[in-house]
Write a protein that holds these residues in place. Structure first.
Motif, PDB file in Angstrom:
ATOM      1  N   SER A   1       0.826  -1.209   0.000  1.00 22.90           N
ATOM      2  CA  SER A   1       0.000   0.000   0.000  1.00 22.90           C
ATOM      3  C   SER A   1       0.859   1.257   0.000  1.00 22.90           C
ATOM      4  O   SER A   1       0.498   2.258  -0.604  1.00 22.90           O
ATOM      5  CB  SER A   1      -0.946  -0.008   1.197  1.00 22.90           C
ATOM      6  OG  SER A   1      -0.211  -0.146   2.391  1.00 22.90           O
ATOM      7  N   TYR A   2       2.036   1.204   0.675  1.00 21.88           N
ATOM      8  CA  TYR A   2       2.852   2.412   0.703  1.00 21.88           C
ATOM      9  C   TYR A   2       3.419   2.738  -0.683  1.00 21.88           C
ATOM     10  O   TYR A   2       3.570   3.905  -1.029  1.00 21.88           O
ATOM     11  CB  TYR A   2       3.966   2.331   1.753  1.00 21.88           C
ATOM     12  CG  TYR A   2       4.812   1.066   1.732  1.00 21.88           C
ATOM     13  CD1 TYR A   2       5.952   0.997   0.948  1.00 21.88           C
ATOM     14  CD2 TYR A   2       4.472  -0.040   2.500  1.00 21.88           C
ATOM     15  CE1 TYR A   2       6.726  -0.150   0.938  1.00 21.88           C
ATOM     16  CE2 TYR A   2       5.241  -1.189   2.491  1.00 21.88           C
ATOM     17  CZ  TYR A   2       6.375  -1.254   1.706  1.00 21.88           C
ATOM     18  OH  TYR A   2       7.134  -2.390   1.683  1.00 21.88           O
ATOM     19  N   VAL A   3       3.703   1.696  -1.479  1.00 23.40           N
ATOM     20  CA  VAL A   3       4.187   1.935  -2.839  1.00 23.40           C
ATOM     21  C   VAL A   3       3.065   2.550  -3.682  1.00 23.40           C
ATOM     22  O   VAL A   3       3.255   3.524  -4.409  1.00 23.40           O
ATOM     23  CB  VAL A   3       4.692   0.629  -3.480  1.00 23.40           C
ATOM     24  CG1 VAL A   3       5.015   0.846  -4.955  1.00 23.40           C
ATOM     25  CG2 VAL A   3       5.920   0.122  -2.748  1.00 23.40           C
ATOM     26  N   LEU A   4       1.869   1.974  -3.536  1.00 22.50           N
ATOM     27  CA  LEU A   4       0.700   2.473  -4.262  1.00 22.50           C
ATOM     28  C   LEU A   4       0.463   3.943  -3.926  1.00 22.50           C
ATOM     29  O   LEU A   4       0.291   4.784  -4.812  1.00 22.50           O
ATOM     30  CB  LEU A   4      -0.514   1.645  -3.861  1.00 22.50           C
ATOM     31  CG  LEU A   4      -1.700   1.641  -4.807  1.00 22.50           C
ATOM     32  CD1 LEU A   4      -1.299   1.025  -6.132  1.00 22.50           C
ATOM     33  CD2 LEU A   4      -2.860   0.873  -4.204  1.00 22.50           C
ATOM     34  N   GLY A   5       0.467   4.261  -2.630  1.00 20.91           N
ATOM     35  CA  GLY A   5       0.219   5.629  -2.189  1.00 20.91           C
ATOM     36  C   GLY A   5       1.267   6.572  -2.734  1.00 20.91           C
ATOM     37  O   GLY A   5       0.958   7.677  -3.201  1.00 20.91           O
ATOM     38  N   PHE A   6       2.478   6.107  -2.735  1.00 19.48           N
ATOM     39  CA  PHE A   6       3.564   6.948  -3.213  1.00 19.48           C
ATOM     40  C   PHE A   6       3.380   7.288  -4.685  1.00 19.48           C
ATOM     41  O   PHE A   6       3.553   8.425  -5.118  1.00 19.48           O
ATOM     42  CB  PHE A   6       4.885   6.225  -2.987  1.00 19.48           C
ATOM     43  CG  PHE A   6       6.024   7.119  -3.223  1.00 19.48           C
ATOM     44  CD1 PHE A   6       6.397   8.010  -2.245  1.00 19.48           C
ATOM     45  CD2 PHE A   6       6.675   7.129  -4.433  1.00 19.48           C
ATOM     46  CE1 PHE A   6       7.416   8.900  -2.466  1.00 19.48           C
ATOM     47  CE2 PHE A   6       7.696   8.004  -4.667  1.00 19.48           C
ATOM     48  CZ  PHE A   6       8.066   8.902  -3.682  1.00 19.48           C
ATOM     49  N   ILE A   7       2.992   6.282  -5.448  1.00 18.67           N
ATOM     50  CA  ILE A   7       2.816   6.490  -6.888  1.00 18.67           C
ATOM     51  C   ILE A   7       1.619   7.411  -7.152  1.00 18.67           C
ATOM     52  O   ILE A   7       1.692   8.334  -7.972  1.00 18.67           O
ATOM     53  CB  ILE A   7       2.654   5.134  -7.595  1.00 18.67           C
ATOM     54  CG1 ILE A   7       4.011   4.421  -7.580  1.00 18.67           C
ATOM     55  CG2 ILE A   7       2.145   5.306  -9.009  1.00 18.67           C
ATOM     56  CD1 ILE A   7       3.956   2.982  -7.978  1.00 18.67           C
ATOM     57  N   TYR A   8       0.528   7.198  -6.435  1.00 19.58           N
ATOM     58  CA  TYR A   8      -0.644   8.055  -6.631  1.00 19.58           C
ATOM     59  C   TYR A   8      -0.329   9.505  -6.295  1.00 19.58           C
ATOM     60  O   TYR A   8      -0.767  10.414  -6.990  1.00 19.58           O
ATOM     61  CB  TYR A   8      -1.818   7.587  -5.774  1.00 19.58           C
ATOM     62  CG  TYR A   8      -2.466   6.338  -6.282  1.00 19.58           C
ATOM     63  CD1 TYR A   8      -2.277   5.920  -7.592  1.00 19.58           C
ATOM     64  CD2 TYR A   8      -3.282   5.561  -5.460  1.00 19.58           C
ATOM     65  CE1 TYR A   8      -2.855   4.769  -8.058  1.00 19.58           C
ATOM     66  CE2 TYR A   8      -3.870   4.408  -5.920  1.00 19.58           C
ATOM     67  CZ  TYR A   8      -3.646   4.006  -7.222  1.00 19.58           C
ATOM     68  OH  TYR A   8      -4.226   2.869  -7.683  1.00 19.58           O
ATOM     69  N   LEU A   9       0.430   9.705  -5.207  1.00 22.48           N
ATOM     70  CA  LEU A   9       0.803  11.075  -4.867  1.00 22.48           C
ATOM     71  C   LEU A   9       1.597  11.704  -6.006  1.00 22.48           C
ATOM     72  O   LEU A   9       1.371  12.851  -6.385  1.00 22.48           O
ATOM     73  CB  LEU A   9       1.656  11.101  -3.591  1.00 22.48           C
ATOM     74  CG  LEU A   9       0.932  11.284  -2.272  1.00 22.48           C
ATOM     75  CD1 LEU A   9       1.936  11.391  -1.140  1.00 22.48           C
ATOM     76  CD2 LEU A   9       0.057  12.520  -2.293  1.00 22.48           C
ATOM     77  N   GLY A  10       2.511  10.915  -6.576  1.00 24.00           N
ATOM     78  CA  GLY A  10       3.318  11.416  -7.675  1.00 24.00           C
ATOM     79  C   GLY A  10       2.467  11.811  -8.877  1.00 24.00           C
ATOM     80  O   GLY A  10       2.780  12.753  -9.593  1.00 24.00           O
ATOM     81  N   ILE A  11       1.381  11.081  -9.082  1.00 19.61           N
ATOM     82  CA  ILE A  11       0.557  11.325 -10.265  1.00 19.61           C
ATOM     83  C   ILE A  11      -0.517  12.386 -10.018  1.00 19.61           C
ATOM     84  O   ILE A  11      -0.759  13.253 -10.852  1.00 19.61           O
ATOM     85  CB  ILE A  11      -0.097  10.011 -10.728  1.00 19.61           C
ATOM     86  CG1 ILE A  11       0.987   9.043 -11.178  1.00 19.61           C
ATOM     87  CG2 ILE A  11      -1.083  10.273 -11.865  1.00 19.61           C
ATOM     88  CD1 ILE A  11       0.488   7.655 -11.471  1.00 19.61           C
ATOM     89  N   PHE A  12      -1.140  12.318  -8.853  1.00 17.22           N
ATOM     90  CA  PHE A  12      -2.331  13.149  -8.648  1.00 17.22           C
ATOM     91  C   PHE A  12      -2.101  14.365  -7.762  1.00 17.22           C
ATOM     92  O   PHE A  12      -3.003  15.159  -7.553  1.00 17.22           O
ATOM     93  CB  PHE A  12      -3.471  12.303  -8.060  1.00 17.22           C
ATOM     94  CG  PHE A  12      -3.917  11.208  -8.977  1.00 17.22           C
ATOM     95  CD1 PHE A  12      -4.672  11.504 -10.097  1.00 17.22           C
ATOM     96  CD2 PHE A  12      -3.564   9.898  -8.728  1.00 17.22           C
ATOM     97  CE1 PHE A  12      -5.069  10.506 -10.958  1.00 17.22           C
ATOM     98  CE2 PHE A  12      -3.969   8.880  -9.581  1.00 17.22           C
ATOM     99  CZ  PHE A  12      -4.719   9.181 -10.701  1.00 17.22           C
ATOM    100  N   ASP A  13      -0.888  14.495  -7.213  1.00 19.12           N
ATOM    101  CA  ASP A  13      -0.628  15.656  -6.368  1.00 19.12           C
ATOM    102  C   ASP A  13      -0.595  16.930  -7.220  1.00 19.12           C
ATOM    103  O   ASP A  13      -0.591  16.870  -8.451  1.00 19.12           O
ATOM    104  CB  ASP A  13       0.734  15.474  -5.667  1.00 19.12           C
ATOM    105  CG  ASP A  13       0.767  16.201  -4.338  1.00 19.12           C
ATOM    106  OD1 ASP A  13      -0.230  16.854  -4.007  1.00 19.12           O
ATOM    107  OD2 ASP A  13       1.790  16.105  -3.631  1.00 19.12           O
ATOM    108  N   TYR A  14      -0.534  18.071  -6.545  1.00 24.07           N
ATOM    109  CA  TYR A  14      -0.503  19.356  -7.252  1.00 24.07           C
ATOM    110  C   TYR A  14       0.570  19.368  -8.333  1.00 24.07           C
ATOM    111  O   TYR A  14       0.365  19.856  -9.440  1.00 24.07           O
ATOM    112  CB  TYR A  14      -0.229  20.474  -6.244  1.00 24.07           C
ATOM    113  CG  TYR A  14      -0.279  21.862  -6.846  1.00 24.07           C
ATOM    114  CD1 TYR A  14      -1.481  22.565  -6.893  1.00 24.07           C
ATOM    115  CD2 TYR A  14       0.864  22.455  -7.361  1.00 24.07           C
ATOM    116  CE1 TYR A  14      -1.534  23.830  -7.450  1.00 24.07           C
ATOM    117  CE2 TYR A  14       0.813  23.722  -7.916  1.00 24.07           C
ATOM    118  CZ  TYR A  14      -0.390  24.409  -7.963  1.00 24.07           C
ATOM    119  OH  TYR A  14      -0.435  25.651  -8.513  1.00 24.07           O
ATOM    120  N   SER A  15       1.746  18.796  -7.994  1.00 20.68           N
ATOM    121  CA  SER A  15       2.850  18.828  -8.940  1.00 20.68           C
ATOM    122  C   SER A  15       2.837  17.628  -9.888  1.00 20.68           C
ATOM    123  O   SER A  15       3.711  17.489 -10.731  1.00 20.68           O
ATOM    124  CB  SER A  15       4.175  18.861  -8.175  1.00 20.68           C
ATOM    125  OG  SER A  15       4.225  17.769  -7.283  1.00 20.68           O
ATOM    126  N   GLY A  16       1.838  16.747  -9.748  1.00 21.31           N
ATOM    127  CA  GLY A  16       1.792  15.528 -10.556  1.00 21.31           C
ATOM    128  C   GLY A  16       1.275  15.776 -11.962  1.00 21.31           C
ATOM    129  O   GLY A  16       0.839  16.874 -12.304  1.00 21.31           O
TER     130      GLY A  16
END
Lengths: 526, 331
Positions: free
Chosen positions: A95-110
């Motif tokens: 789950s931590y890998v998944l969360g990390f990737i989603y943050l990278g994609i969907f965050d403000y800077s994603g």
């Protein structure tokens, strides 16, 4: 034979619950000051946010997991077989890998928000993923729905297909068939899956800290890291144990209403949608497949291609080997012990003991470790009291301590999957064997074990992948030289080296896929 | 079957052997890829084999406490002055103040009683978007609490120990009341919920979610290596007052060390010019030893005056700092 089993179950239960008892025993000498500070300032807020998380994750994984299982078992649509297997796979992505990737994609800077800002020129487009609970809840659902999917799918396959067919004839609404017949039919399986997903959610720290979300575990770690009090951390964790006890009893209610026995595996679809409808149906698993599997894997591959040749070296063989040995030994022990737990007599006392033993899964890995550390200190103190030497260090000199932690933490999973299958065995088989004057040992080997095969395999699968992904306990308790892929992933990503971190995590995920395929192959034919 | 059992027994033995006499065992909160090259070089120089176990600082401390006097570890390496101070406070270290260490490491970067020693410097300072801000607009950590930064500030979570230490240093320098106002001002100026990583703070500044933030300098160093043309720039904070807040990674010799001699030797070696250059090249951490020149790319960031408060104070004030940040709603 039965007496011997019962006695050994009591002994196993006692040993396995040592960490839990240690954590609870902290209440004998509680730390009042810090505890009061937490009570006055933090707990209400944390209770609310953890409560929201639990409720919506429960609803989400139950609906998604069951719906997907229902579709792949009963509805014919393009690529059904492919989805039937591949929807298991997200389970191998931590789950931590998944969360990390989603943050990278969907965050403000994603990618996504940048795209909106640049191409639609909406400069003010600013959705802070951390400002409400929806993004983290969705991540949890995508990470943990496989727990429900795996059990629900196995359960649907073993249902009497005619029940669904008749229901379909009696009502025109397909939704009604799903909600009013199919879901209640396998309710015990759904509830069991949801319970495991909730225990994972409660114990999670990686994902909630990535999103800076105030879940209960945040308080636990705050007590430990900020206030330097492992006592208060244990006090806070003990409340998790109470919550889990409550949930387990809720589960019992869900189970009590009816008995469901398993039948031969169904390999026939009920629905055969035509034309565009079948593509519409296909869209549901496809959507989950893309978000829970394809996007994370693609991102890992993209990251790792740039660095894979500098990063990859013989050390990775070592990591893989460590993971493999740890999994092999622990899973063997866990299967054996959980089989014993399943075969224990069905009486109130034993049931309680077993329930108590199997709540370790809801404790965050590091809190289980605190329990183990407390216990070691106490055992050593007792030994010294009786004139022996200090023996605490002995526990750390091999991997046995780590394996014990795995057993204590993950036995729940395999116990639950085996037990859920046992409950579906028609009593008539056992009764007949008894009438034929079968010995208990014969009944176990010729009836239970063959019939429990699917439960044993599912248990082995779930536990193997869980151990592969496990981080906190492994990180603290391993002995020198026993680094795993999960540890490597953490160490590199903690230093901001995400590209390099993608290499061990990709290997970990692929190894997880391999385990899933392997164990699936032993189970049912498609 | 016997073969399999034998195989595992062998593994078991191998994993716990203590045959090498000339060795030293290290527990390290510095990650493997950041210490292994150092240890390899040390072994080449001295012939002493280094065994190591990595982990989180806080949890390794608990493990050491539980292992007690029979621990195999000789040296404990960790990051953040607060962790070092706490380990010292818990009685895990023994004093070793050799002349080599004293001459290599400035006084404010090691424990007054010689329990622990800083080994590399990590500067927690201001980072900004040079397309939007000129350096003349920036001055100190406290200035980021000014209203002109409303909705322009990004911070990492207060749960990260580096922020606890930074705020502890502000409490030490300015007193609790002023520190409270500063933290309150930061929280009011945030343009988003605090991030979980320094790298997320930099990402957010580049994407325009905010214009300025606070990070450890080496994350910036790694970022610039990959993105040489970034508008992101470092600014040394508090140059006209206390000096920029420095934190350390460091180590101490454990009280129950069985190879004390080797442990001290390793500690001294880590403070030597050779080791300091490895720290520098591996992770762009500033040398503890001020006589060593930093690399060209780091010289571009300019010289700085560092806060000379003794870092023990950071450890002492960390709990106060946590309470203060929680009270001001710094998530």
């Amino acid at each position: 034979m039965q007496k011997a089993i019962n006695a050994s179950v009591c002994l196993i239960a006692l040993i396995i619950s040592i960490p839990i008892i240690s954590v609870l025993s902290i209440w004998i000498f509680p730390n009042q000051d810090i505890w009061n500070y937490f009570l006055d300032n933090l707990l209400l807020d944390l209770l609310v946010s953890s409560g929201i998380l639990l409720i919506f994750v429960a609803i989400g994984v139950a609906l998604l997991g069951t719906l997907l299982a229902y579709l792949v078992v009963f509805v014919e649509f393009p690529m059904r077989k492919f989805f039937s297997i591949s929807l298991f796979l997200p389970f191998a992505i931590p789950s931590y890998v998944l969360g990390f990737i989603y943050l990278g994609i969907f965050d403000y800077s994603g990618y996504v928000q940048t795209f909106f800002r640049e191409y639609f020129n909406i400069t003010s487009f600013n959705f802070d993923l951390r400002s409400n609970s929806i993004p983290i809840i969705l991540t949890f659902i995508l990470a943990f729905y496989p727990y429900v999917y795996i059990i629900a799918r196995a359960s649907f396959m073993r249902q009497k297909i005619s029940i669904i067919e008749n229901a379909r004839l009696l009502t025109k609404s397909n939704l009604a068939v799903f909600f009013k017949v199919a879901m209640p039919l396998i309710r015990p399986a759904i509830v069991a899956g949801v319970l495991v997903a909730l225990m994972e959610t409660l114990a999670d720290f990686g994902l909630v800290s990535l999103f800076n979300y105030n879940a209960w575990t945040v308080a636990i770690y705050s007590a430990w890291y900020d206030f330097r009090s492992i006592e208060v951390a244990a006090q806070l964790s003990s409340l998790l144990i109470i919550v889990i006890f409550f949930l387990i009893y809720l589960e019992k209610f869900a189970r009590n209403k009816g008995k469901h026995y398993s039948y031969a595996i169904t390999n026939r679809r009920i629905y055969h949608p035509k034309g565009w409808r079948k593509y519409l149906i296909m869209f549901i698993p496809l959507f989950v497949f893309i978000f829970a599997l394809a996007i994370p894997i693609l991102q890992l591959i993209v990251w790792s291609t740039e660095v894979i040749f500098e990063e990859l070296n013989y050390q990775y063989l070592n990591l893989l080997f460590s993971s493999f040995i740890l999994i092999f030994i622990s899973v063997s022990i866990i299967l054996l012990l959980s089989l014993l737990l399943v075969l224990a007599s069905n009486n109130r006392y034993l049931n309680f003991i077993i329930k108590f033993t199997t709540i370790g899964y809801a404790l965050p890995g590091s809190i289980m470790v605190i329990g183990i550390l407390f216990a070691i200190t106490n055992i050593s103190n007792i030994n010294q009291y009786f004139g022996g030497a200090s023996i605490n260090h002995l526990f750390f000199s091999s991997i046995s301590l780590l394996i014990f932690a795995y057993v204590a933490r993950f036995i729940t999973i395999s116990y639950r999957s085996i037990n859920s299958v046992k409950k579906q065995i028609k009593p008539v088989f056992v009764e007949n064997a008894k009438l034929l004057n079968g010995k208990k040992s014969n009944i176990i080997f010729s009836i239970y074990i063959p019939m429990l095969k699917s439960g044993l395999l599912a248990g082995a699968l779930l536990v193997s992948v869980d151990i592969l992904k496990e981080l906190p306990a492994t990180y603290i308790l391993r002995s020198i030289g026993w680094d795993t892929l999960a540890i490597k992933t953490f160490e590199l990503s903690a230093e901001g080296l995400f590209q390099r971190a993608s290499v061990p995590s990709l290997i970990m995920v692929l190894f997880g896929f391999f385990i899933i395929f392997l164990l699936q192959k032993f189970d049912y034919k498609y | 079957m016997k073969k399999i059992i034998g195989f595992f027994l062998l593994l078991w033995l191998l994993s716990s052997n203590t045959i090498f006499a000339n060795e030293v065992t290290v527990y390290s909160a510095r990650k493997e890829h950041l210490i292994k090259p150092l240890f390899e070089e040390f072994s080449k120089d001295t012939g002493i084999k280094v065994k190591y176990l990595t982990g989180k600082g806080e949890t390794l401390i608990e493990r050491l406490k539980t292992e007690g006097k029979n621990t195999k570890a000789d040296l404990f390496i960790t990051v953040d002055a607060g962790n070092l101070w706490y380990a010292g406070n818990q009685g895990l270290f023994q004093p070793v103040a050799t002349n080599i260490i004293k001459s290599n490491v400035a006084k404010h970067l090691r424990d007054e009683n010689g329990l622990w020693t800083g080994l590399s410097l990590r500067i927690r300072t201001i980072v900004y978007n040079s397309d939007k801000i000129t350096p003349s607009e920036l001055s100190s950590y406290g200035d980021l609490a000014n209203k002109k930064w409303k909705n322009r500030l990004c911070l990492r979570t207060s749960k990260k120990i580096y922020n606890k230490s930074l705020v502890a240093s502000i409490i030490y320098n300015k007193g609790e009341e002023k520190a409270q106002k500063i933290v309150k001002g930061w929280v009011d100026n945030l343009s988003s919920i605090p991030k979980s990583k320094d790298s997320h703070v930099m990402d957010a500044i580049i994407a325009g979610q905010c214009d300025v933030g606070i990070i450890n300098h080496y994350y910036y160093g790694a970022f610039v290596d990959k993105n040489p043309n970034t508008p992101l720039k470092l600014f040394w904070a508090n140059q006209n007052s206390t000096g920029v807040h420095v934190n350390i990674s460091g180590a101490g010799v454990l009280k129950h060390s069985k190879n004390k001699k080797n442990a001290i030797r390793l500690l001294e070696w880590l403070s030597s010019a050779k080791a300091q250059n490895i720290y520098l090249n591996l992770n762009k951490e500033y040398p503890i030893n001020q006589n060593i020149e930093v690399s060209k790319d780091m010289q571009k960031w300019g010289a700085f005056i560092q806060d000379k408060m003794n870092l023990s104070n950071v450890g002492r004030l960390q709990l106060e700092s946590v309470l203060l940040m929680q009270k001001q709603g710094y998530k």
